[in-house]
Scaffold this motif. Structure first.
Motif, mmCIF file in Angstrom:
data_model
loop_
_atom_site.group_PDB
_atom_site.id
_atom_site.type_symbol
_atom_site.label_atom_id
_atom_site.label_comp_id
_atom_site.label_asym_id
_atom_site.label_seq_id
_atom_site.Cartn_x
_atom_site.Cartn_y
_atom_site.Cartn_z
ATOM 1 N N ASP A 1 13.633 -24.757 -19.839
ATOM 2 C CA ASP A 1 12.536 -25.647 -19.266
ATOM 3 C C ASP A 1 11.961 -26.073 -20.556
ATOM 4 O O ASP A 1 11.078 -25.328 -20.872
ATOM 5 N N ASP B 1 7.332 -25.337 -12.686
ATOM 6 C CA ASP B 1 8.637 -25.830 -12.511
ATOM 7 C C ASP B 1 9.726 -24.813 -12.280
ATOM 8 O O ASP B 1 9.408 -23.644 -12.387
ATOM 9 N N ILE C 1 9.739 -28.700 -20.634
ATOM 10 C CA ILE C 1 8.535 -29.430 -20.258
ATOM 11 C C ILE C 1 7.441 -28.109 -20.002
ATOM 12 O O ILE C 1 6.392 -28.303 -20.553
ATOM 13 N N THR D 1 12.369 -30.285 -17.130
ATOM 14 C CA THR D 1 13.563 -30.606 -17.704
ATOM 15 C C THR D 1 14.431 -29.585 -18.312
ATOM 16 O O THR D 1 14.126 -28.880 -19.186
ATOM 17 N N TRP D 2 15.576 -29.499 -17.725
ATOM 18 C CA TRP D 2 16.420 -28.203 -17.744
ATOM 19 C C TRP D 2 17.596 -28.299 -18.446
ATOM 20 O O TRP D 2 18.162 -29.580 -18.347
#
Length: 811
Positions: free
Chosen positions: A662, A669, A664, A650-651
């Motif tokens: 990020d 990732d 997450i 998730t950015w």
């Protein structure tokens, strides 16, 4: 060697010759006067440095009273001592202005110089008249790199000069330690002599021991020797040991014990010349380079060098060969107390680094602006002209406090050779004198300066400079062309990238190819790339200003707005591009070829009739000679993630300066930008890990990215708590190379990574955002045919992470 005003100011040395002041013995009567001076407060000393001071260094040891005095540091890093490897040990001349016995302190740091404690305290082991001595001079620490005699690798010796203030004797004594410097045992007196010229037993002293393992595998001790007067005022000589220092080829009185006895290495036919203060560096060829000063009538203790190709037995063409004076291409030379080391960084042959007490103009002998804060650099095994780079900090001289600032400064390379630690006495600190230390770039590329930790390794020429939160600012303005320089005057082809902000006024920007600088509007040789409210401008400076080219900034540039500039200096062609930081606009650019150009020089920043700020400066080797805009693909300042494609995680982009994160932190990732057709380029950025048990970093040469741990073709440059590393990802992971961090990385701490890819070679450099020792390696991947071109990006593995100041430059 000190001039007379400095001797009076420091109150700590004795007149050796009618025409020369030699730093050999201290006059207690003068020291008593110095002791009566009120203790200088830290607040007063803050105002003492001149306008050109860079950082003031941190403390190895700060004196506890005004009667303590210090000079002449020697610092080593344990490298052959098992679990103690990486420990720094430092010692220095340390005496009291009273007649109490001197104590030689051994200071220790287990965190790469951040904090220090006393490991041991040694006193005079000799007995009889004048002992214990109130003066212990010129200490030298040495760690055995291999077993010598009956002593294993990692054994330590310490040699110091016991020289009582009565000035009738000098004695080199040696201690050993087998527990990494915690305890020491006196062994023997190695050499003995009289005092200084003019003393009761003058003109027969021994001074300044330096120890190494020579090319024949012997322990060798070089030193300055007056015992051959009146034939020679002073010579540089050495003696050797075949058994780890138990026995030596010269007896304490200098007579022969066994072959080769006492070997004279430098001896001038001029009766007043005084070669001295020898130090030695070993080249990868096995040749050795001897550095020394030559003092005497009509001299300024100029630093000279000469080379040995026979393991250190003979130097140059013989003892009467005085060697070559170390002079830079822009007309500077070092005077007094030289110290030399060799680094594997800097070029195919590495580089020699040489520092000393003073820096002067060759043409006039006047002191330069870089006085007390220059390190000379030579990338041709000591032949030809030298260049220079700023020392990590400037030692400060304050009169009357018994603190011998910059006398015989010490150089200690970082483990990769890309950074250097500089240590010397300096008149700062809470009690007005400390052994100061600092670390900065060793005049090599790539170069990084984030200003989170200050301005180490920069020299200011006019202006009022400060750093805060990663930003360097100049707040005085005026029409004097305030500038600050960093890097090496020997750099030739390179790319500079950085952000500049006009805080008030009309122009500010970056300097490239700078040499021969001084305070003044156009007083340097080099080029200036300026940003104004309407234009990007390239000009040449060599005592006056010549405009060369310009480009219009679309819509103009408002004050207080960060603007990102890239300057590529290749041969005589200068390619410049610019774009507002955080903008997704196409950069503007210009190209100009300057016939008869300045071909080398350092980098810097400058303003004119303005105040300004700078951040995020990265310099990498090479570049392009085309007007094609170089990519800058991190619009995070504006909160945008335009152009970036995430794969997992998730950015988001936020903050100022903009950070890309990020939240997450899954396994692998990644987010990618740029073109899969890009081949050779440099990528740089700061990364911060939420949990250093994981890792995060930069991606280069990316093709076929997808969600998944190793779902891409390309390279990952990562950092974790203990190392930086390079791996190849081709839907599986192959570790290629790694190197340990000098200091463990903490959670949520910014760390700068620079990756340069050229052909099949990937060069990786890392340095804490707050400054300090850099980590570096270069790897050539024979399997790079599958990853020969590709995009760029960021990646994390099992930790949340943030990135800032992300930039990419084609080269």
């Amino acid at each position: 060697m000190l001039d007379k005003s400095e001797r009076i100011a420091q109150g700590s040395r004795r007149l050796k010759m009618a025409s020369q002041i030699q730093e050999r013995s201290r006059t207690l009567a003068i020291l008593a006067v110095a002791a009566s001076v009120a203790l200088v407060t830290a607040a007063a000393l803050t105002a003492a440095p001149p306008a050109n001071a860079n950082d003031l260094g941190s403390s190895v040891y700060t004196r506890t009273s005004s009667t303590e005095s210090m000079a002449y540091d020697r610092t080593i890093r344990l490298e052959h001592s098992g679990t103690a490897n990486g420990t720094l040990l430092s010692t220095f001349e340390h005496w009291n202005t009273t007649t109490s016995p001197a104590a030689l302190l051994i200071r220790k740091s287990a965190d790469n110089g951040s904090t220090w404690s006393t490991a041991a305290s040694l006193t005079d082991p000799l007995t009889g008249t004048d002992h214990p001595s109130n003066q212990i001079y010129q200490p030298f620490l040495f760690e055995f790199p291999t077993s010598l005699g009956s002593y294993p690798a990692g054994s330590l010796i310490l040699i110091a000069n016991i020289a009582p203030s009565t000035d009738v004797q000098t004695n080199f004594v040696m201690w050993r330690s087998s527990d990494h410097g915690s305890t020491w045992t006196y062994q023997q007196t190695l050499q003995t002599g009289g005092g200084s010229t003019g003393a009761p037993n003058g003109g027969s002293g021994v001074w300044e021991p330096f120890v190494m393992v020579n090319g024949s595998g012997q322990l060798a001790m070089f030193f300055s020797d007056e015992r051959k007067e009146p034939t020679y005022a002073q010579v540089v000589a050495h003696t050797v040991s075949n058994d780890g220092g138990d026995t030596w080829s010269a007896k304490p009185d200098g007579s022969t014990n066994f072959s080769p006895g006492l070997v004279v290495d430098v001896a001038s036919t001029s009766s007043t010349d005084r070669p001295g203060m020898p130090t030695v560096a070993t080249l990868p060829s096995g040749n050795e380079v001897l550095a020394y000063e030559i003092c005497g009538t009509g001299r300024n203790c100029e630093a000279h060098t000469k080379t040995s190709s026979d393991g250190g037995s003979t130097w140059g063409t013989g003892a009467s060969d005085l060697g070559t004076e170390a002079v830079t291409g822009d007309g500077r030379y070092l005077g007094s107390s030289p110290f030399i080391v060799w680094s594997p960084a800097g070029g195919p042959d590495g580089e020699l680094l040489l520092t000393g007490m003073r820096t002067r103009y060759l043409a006039t002998n006047a002191f330069t602006q870089e006085d007390r804060q220059a390190i000379f650099v030579n990338t041709d095994n000591g032949t030809g002209n030298w260049s220079w780079t700023p020392a990590p900090f400037q030692p400060i001289l304050v009169s009357g406090i018994g603190c011998a600032a910059s006398y015989s400064p010490d150089l200690l390379l970082g483990r990769s050779g890309t950074s250097v630690r500089y240590t010397t006495a300096t008149a700062v600190g809470s009690t007005g004198c400390m052994e100061g230390t600092g670390e900065a770039n060793a005049g090599v590329l790539p170069y990084v300066s984030t200003f989170d930790g200050g301005q180490a390794g920069w020299i200011n020429y006019g202006g009022c400079w400060s750093t805060s939160s990663g930003v360097l600012s100049e707040s005085c303005g005026g029409s004097n062309g305030n500038k600050s320089l960093a890097g090496s005057t020997g750099w030739s082809d390179y790319t500079l990238a950085g952000d500049v902000r006009l805080d008030s006024g009309t122009q500010a920007g970056f300097i490239v190819r700078a040499s021969d600088p001084s305070v003044g509007a156009d007083t340097y040789n080099g080029y200036y790339v300026a940003v104004t409210a309407t234009q990007l401008v390239l000009g040449k400076e060599n005592g006056s200003w010549t405009a060369l080219a310009n480009a219009t900034i679309p819509g103009g540039l408002s004050g207080g707005t960060w603007y990102h500039v890239t300057v590529q200096a290749i041969g005589c062609t200068f390619t410049v591009s610019g774009v507002p930081s955080g903008s997704t606009a196409t950069p503007i650019s210009l190209t100009y070829t300057d016939t008869g150009c300045f071909t080398s020089g350092s980098i810097g920043v400058r303003d004119q009739s303005s105040t300004a700020s700078w951040r995020n400066i990265v310099v990498t080797a090479g570049g392009l000679t085309t007007s094609t805009p170089t990519p800058y693909l991190a619009p995070f300042d504006s909160g945008s993630t335009s152009g970036w494609t995430p794969y997992g995680g998730t950015w988001a982009a936020s903050g100022s300066p903009g950070a890309y994160s990020d939240s997450i932190g899954g396994a692998g990732d990644k987010s990618v930008t740029g073109s899969s057709s890009w081949t050779n380029y440099a990528v740089a950025g700061d990364v911060s890990l939420g949990n250093v048990t994981g890792n995060a970093g930069l991606l280069v040469r990316v093709t076929s990215p997808a969600v998944g741990v190793d779902s891409l073709n390309g390279y990952f440059i990562g950092v974790n708590q203990s190392s930086i590393f390079l791996g190849r990802e081709t839907n599986s992971w192959t570790m290629l190379q790694s190197t340990s961090l000098p200091v463990p990385l903490a959670n949520n701490t910014w760390y700068r990574l620079v990756a340069q890819v050229s052909g099949c070679t990937v060069s990786v450099t890392g340095v804490p955002s707050t400054g300090g020792e850099s980590a570096h390696f270069s790897y050539t991947d024979t399997g790079c045919t599958t990853t020969g071109a590709g995009a760029i990006g960021v990646r994390t593995y099992n930790t949340t992470a943030q990135w800032r100041f992300f930039q990419a430059v084609q080269n």
